[in-house]
Motif scaffolding. Structure first.
Motif, PDB file in Angstrom:
ATOM      1  N   THR A   1      42.591  60.082  95.620  1.00  0.00           N
ATOM      2  CA  THR A   1      43.396  61.164  96.171  1.00  0.00           C
ATOM      3  C   THR A   1      43.156  61.320  97.675  1.00  0.00           C
ATOM      4  O   THR A   1      44.107  61.472  98.449  1.00  0.00           O
ATOM      5  N   ALA A   2      41.882  61.223  98.058  1.00  0.00           N
ATOM      6  CA  ALA A   2      41.564  61.383  99.482  1.00  0.00           C
ATOM      7  C   ALA A   2      42.205  60.264 100.304  1.00  0.00           C
ATOM      8  O   ALA A   2      42.831  60.514 101.338  1.00  0.00           O
ATOM      9  N   VAL A   3      42.064  59.026  99.824  1.00  0.00           N
ATOM     10  CA  VAL A   3      42.683  57.905 100.530  1.00  0.00           C
ATOM     11  C   VAL A   3      44.206  58.083 100.551  1.00  0.00           C
ATOM     12  O   VAL A   3      44.874  57.841 101.555  1.00  0.00           O
TER      13      VAL A   3
ATOM     14  N   PRO B   1      32.527  56.809  99.406  1.00  0.00           N
ATOM     15  CA  PRO B   1      31.244  57.165 100.025  1.00  0.00           C
ATOM     16  C   PRO B   1      30.434  58.115  99.155  1.00  0.00           C
ATOM     17  O   PRO B   1      29.344  58.492  99.542  1.00  0.00           O
ATOM     18  N   TRP B   2      30.961  58.566  98.036  1.00  0.00           N
ATOM     19  CA  TRP B   2      30.198  59.459  97.169  1.00  0.00           C
ATOM     20  C   TRP B   2      30.045  58.842  95.781  1.00  0.00           C
ATOM     21  O   TRP B   2      30.629  57.798  95.484  1.00  0.00           O
TER      22      TRP B   2
ATOM     23  N   ALA C   1      38.021  48.396  90.471  1.00  0.00           N
ATOM     24  CA  ALA C   1      36.577  48.542  90.655  1.00  0.00           C
ATOM     25  C   ALA C   1      36.182  48.377  92.121  1.00  0.00           C
ATOM     26  O   ALA C   1      35.404  49.159  92.671  1.00  0.00           O
ATOM     27  N   GLU C   2      36.731  47.343  92.745  1.00  0.00           N
ATOM     28  CA  GLU C   2      36.382  47.069  94.141  1.00  0.00           C
ATOM     29  C   GLU C   2      36.777  48.230  95.053  1.00  0.00           C
ATOM     30  O   GLU C   2      36.069  48.582  95.998  1.00  0.00           O
ATOM     31  N   PHE C   3      37.932  48.846  94.716  1.00  0.00           N
ATOM     32  CA  PHE C   3      38.389  49.987  95.523  1.00  0.00           C
ATOM     33  C   PHE C   3      37.501  51.203  95.299  1.00  0.00           C
ATOM     34  O   PHE C   3      37.081  51.862  96.260  1.00  0.00           O
ATOM     35  N   VAL C   4      37.191  51.485  94.034  1.00  0.00           N
ATOM     36  CA  VAL C   4      36.367  52.657  93.719  1.00  0.00           C
ATOM     37  C   VAL C   4      34.970  52.513  94.336  1.00  0.00           C
ATOM     38  O   VAL C   4      34.383  53.484  94.816  1.00  0.00           O
ATOM     39  N   ALA C   5      34.467  51.270  94.374  1.00  0.00           N
ATOM     40  CA  ALA C   5      33.135  51.038  94.935  1.00  0.00           C
ATOM     41  C   ALA C   5      33.063  51.389  96.419  1.00  0.00           C
ATOM     42  O   ALA C   5      31.985  51.612  96.962  1.00  0.00           O
TER      43      ALA C   5
END
Lengths: 332, 342
Positions: free
Chosen positions: A160-162, A138-139, A131-135
């Motif tokens: 995927t972008a990271v 930027p979109w 959750a912390e990572f997904v938060a």
């Protein structure tokens, strides 16, 4: 025809997805170890598992912040590399291969064992740690996004972008390293250790550095995979992934900076295209049900990959990026 | 042949002082090494006027086989010392021990007074003792120039973190490249600089290996069979290069089987057989040394024997057999009789 285009889009997504990132990071690590330094690490997946579980255990079980989990995962990978390297790197190459393959299988069994359940939650695995990572995305991660005819969830797109950013940074790092005198030393170790020793280089230290670096890259791969699937389960980290990464590396070209990256994308693309394509062809009767049923496809696609690799080794042993002159040289 | 030679006599001391500064004396080192060794006794383990390497009581055994057992050996600084001996004499094992590639069972050895016994190969190399290998170790999938650059010592860019910042090692790399090209020019490999070392011929690999060793500015160069498998024309040029090493003030130790080569370039020859040093001396002394001749060719080497000699040898053998028969009874006796009847 339209269905085949759909299959192509699905395969394209697989070739660009976080699974491909996972494989690419494993393969970049193996490229440092095997492609440049000549170390046989047959347990790369163990490093990935420590990376993934480093985050999963730290966040889900211990309630630590995400970034601490990343550091824990990386440290665990470094420790594993040191433990494997200290006794074996003074010996012949085979010993490292045996130790790593045993460590990969042993660690997976340990993580899924009953006695480890309080920490790893056994075979049911861990989830709910991203959750912390997904938060950080930027979109809006709740929306779905369409790119080149493929559908992505916002969270998936973020992982995927990271992931590709990590692949790019890793490739840059490798590029810087292999064109430096450091890279020259490790390539020389691949060719002949004793010659390098006789010229005053501490071969042991260089091999250890390569092993640790490759392991850390593998751990990053495992983190991307754990974040992408939003779960960590010991059986996700089967050692077959190590060999898939080797295949991707050879497909792309070993000892080339972009070899493992392109190899991994292509590998996932081919696997997915064979899978979806065959299912489509069976579904609309082009391939008769008696010859091949939909349940066989999962196995058949790997047969096709194997066949493809054999043809590659016969007609283009250097892989996509390799230098044929270099590969054809007698290694003595 | 004065046997009472001791180190530190006026002539030897003078040679020592001069050999430390080869640049000042130009082509003289050859003569100096010869001069310094002229008065040294032709004895095993004899002290040299100015030893670079001193070996004491080194033994190495593999299971029951004692491969090396050297009581005392000194190698003169600034000279070319040839190490010869029949196959299996322990020459390469001694090389491996001296350069840290193998560990002895007992014994010590030192270079410039510094003990080398416990050092790893790369530490020995950093002290300035560099070796080549009997089976040439060219790094096949590196270019010739990369092979050369590997030999340079103290490279900043060989550390992991500094490698990532090219600015820290570029200047040094340029200087090393210049030096490498100069050496490659000397060894006539400069036009091959961008070829993979694996594409070179056997002789060119030997040249490359020697040139690579020189990149480290060694004090002692140990060459393990530098001429093996090299065609005669190239042998001459390799010989020239080995002599050049001495002219530059380096100490050279080399293993070789070709006696013409040994005679041509050595200042001093050490002969090994069955792990021991059996003779030492200037090259011309060696071919007359009975122990050496026996070790290489066996006691009866002047083949073919004349008929009279053959009869005499046969008679001696029969007499010996008869004596044995007498002493040891019938079992051996019947065996030997059958031999005679054949």
């Amino acid at each position: 025809m339209g269905e085949l285009i759909d299959a192509f889009a699905v395969a394209l997504k697989a070739g660009l997805g976080f699974q491909a990132v996972f494989l690419a990071l494993l393969a970049i690590g193996i490229n440092v170890q095997f492609g440049y330094t000549g170390l046989l690490n047959f347990g790369q997946i163990a490093f990935a598992m420590l990376g993934g579980y480093g985050i999963a255990i730290s966040v889900s079980q211990w309630g630590l912040p995400f970034w601490v989990g990343v550091v824990v995962g990386l440290l665990a990978a470094v420790v594993l590399a040191l433990l494997l390297g200290l006794p074996t790197l003074r010996l012949r190459a085979d010993y490292l291969a045996i130790a790593t393959i045993a460590a990969a299988e042993g660690l997976r069994l340990l993580f899924r064992s009953v006695s480890a359940t309080p920490v790893t939650n056994g075979t049911r695995g861990l989830s709910g740690f991203n959750a912390e990572f997904v938060a950080l995305a930027p979109w809006d991660t709740a929306r779905r996004y369409g790119i080149l005819g493929t559908q992505w969830s916002g969270a998936e797109l973020w992982v995927t972008a990271v992931g590709w950013l990590l692949v790019a940074l890793a490739s840059l790092l490798i590029w810087l390293l292999v064109r430096s005198p450091w890279g020259r030393v490790v390539k020389s170790i691949r060719e002949d250790e004793d010659a390098v020793r006789a010229l005053g280089k501490n071969v042991y230290v260089y091999k250890m550095q390569a092993l640790v670096l490759g392991g850390v890259l593998g751990a990053f791969g495992g983190m991307v995979y754990a974040l992408g699937t939003a779960s960590a389960n010991p059986d996700q980290y089967q050692n077959a992934n190590t060999f898939l990464a080797y295949a991707a590396l050879i497909l792309g070209g070993a000892a080339r900076v972009l070899g493992p990256v392109i190899g991994s994308m292509l590998m996932y693309f081919i696997i997915q295209f064979a899978d979806t394509g065959l299912r489509t062809l069976i579904g609309n009767g082009v391939i008769p049900e008696g010859l091949l049923s939909a349940t066989d496809v999962a196995q058949i696609r790997f047969v096709l990959i194997g066949l493809g690799l054999m043809l590659l080794l016969v007609f283009r042993p250097q892989g996509i990026f390799g230098d044929r002159r270099e590969v054809m040289l007698d290694a003595r | 042949m004065p046997a009472d030679q001791t180190p530190g006599q006026p002539a030897a001391g003078g040679a020592h002082a001069a050999s430390l500064d080869p640049a000042a004396t130009g082509g003289a080192p050859r003569l100096l090494a010869r001069a310094a060794l002229r008065d040294v006794a032709w004895e095993v383990g004899v002290p040299k006027p100015d030893p670079a390497i001193v070996v004491d009581g080194v033994t190495r055994s593999f299971g029951g086989l004692t491969a090396v057992s050297v009581d005392h050996l000194e190698v003169q600084r600034g000279g070319i010392t040839g190490l010869i001996g029949p196959n299996g004499a322990g020459k390469t094992t001694l090389f491996n021990l001296l350069t840290g590639f193998d560990q002895p069972n007992t014994g010590t050895w030192s270079f410039d007074g510094r003990p080398l016994g416990k050092l790893a190969p790369h530490q020995v190399a950093r002290l300035g003792v560099v070796r080549t290998f009997q089976l040439t170790k060219a790094l096949s999938r590196l270019t010739v120039l990369q092979n050369m650059l590997l030999g340079a010592q103290g490279q900043k860019g060989e550390s992991f973190w500094r490698a990532l910042v090219p600015g820290t090692w570029r200047a040094q790399e340029r200087a090393n490249t210049e030096k490498a090209m100069e050496l490659l020019g000397r060894f006539k490999l400069d036009r091959k600089k961008d070829d993979f070392a694996g594409t070179l011929s056997g002789g060119q690999r030997k040249l490359l290996e020697m040139a690579r060793a020189l990149m480290s500015d060694p004090k002692v160069v140990m060459l393990d069979e530098p001429m093996a498998g090299v065609n005669p024309a190239l042998t001459q040029s390799l010989l020239g290069h080995v002599k050049d090493l001495r002219e530059e003030g380096m100490t050279v130790v080399f293993v070789e089987h070709d006696m013409d080569v040994v005679r041509d370039i050595s200042d001093w020859v050490v002969v090994m057989a069955a792990g021991k040093v059996i003779a030492e001396g200037p090259p011309q002394s060696i071919s007359q040394n009975q122990a050496v001749v026996d070790a290489y060719l066996g006691a009866h080497h002047d083949a073919p024997l004349t008929i009279e000699e053959e009869d005499r040898v046969l008679a001696e053998a029969e007499a010996a057999i008869a004596r044995e028969q007498h002493a040891e009874g019938d079992v051996i006796g019947s065996e030997t009789r059958r031999e005679e009847n054949r």
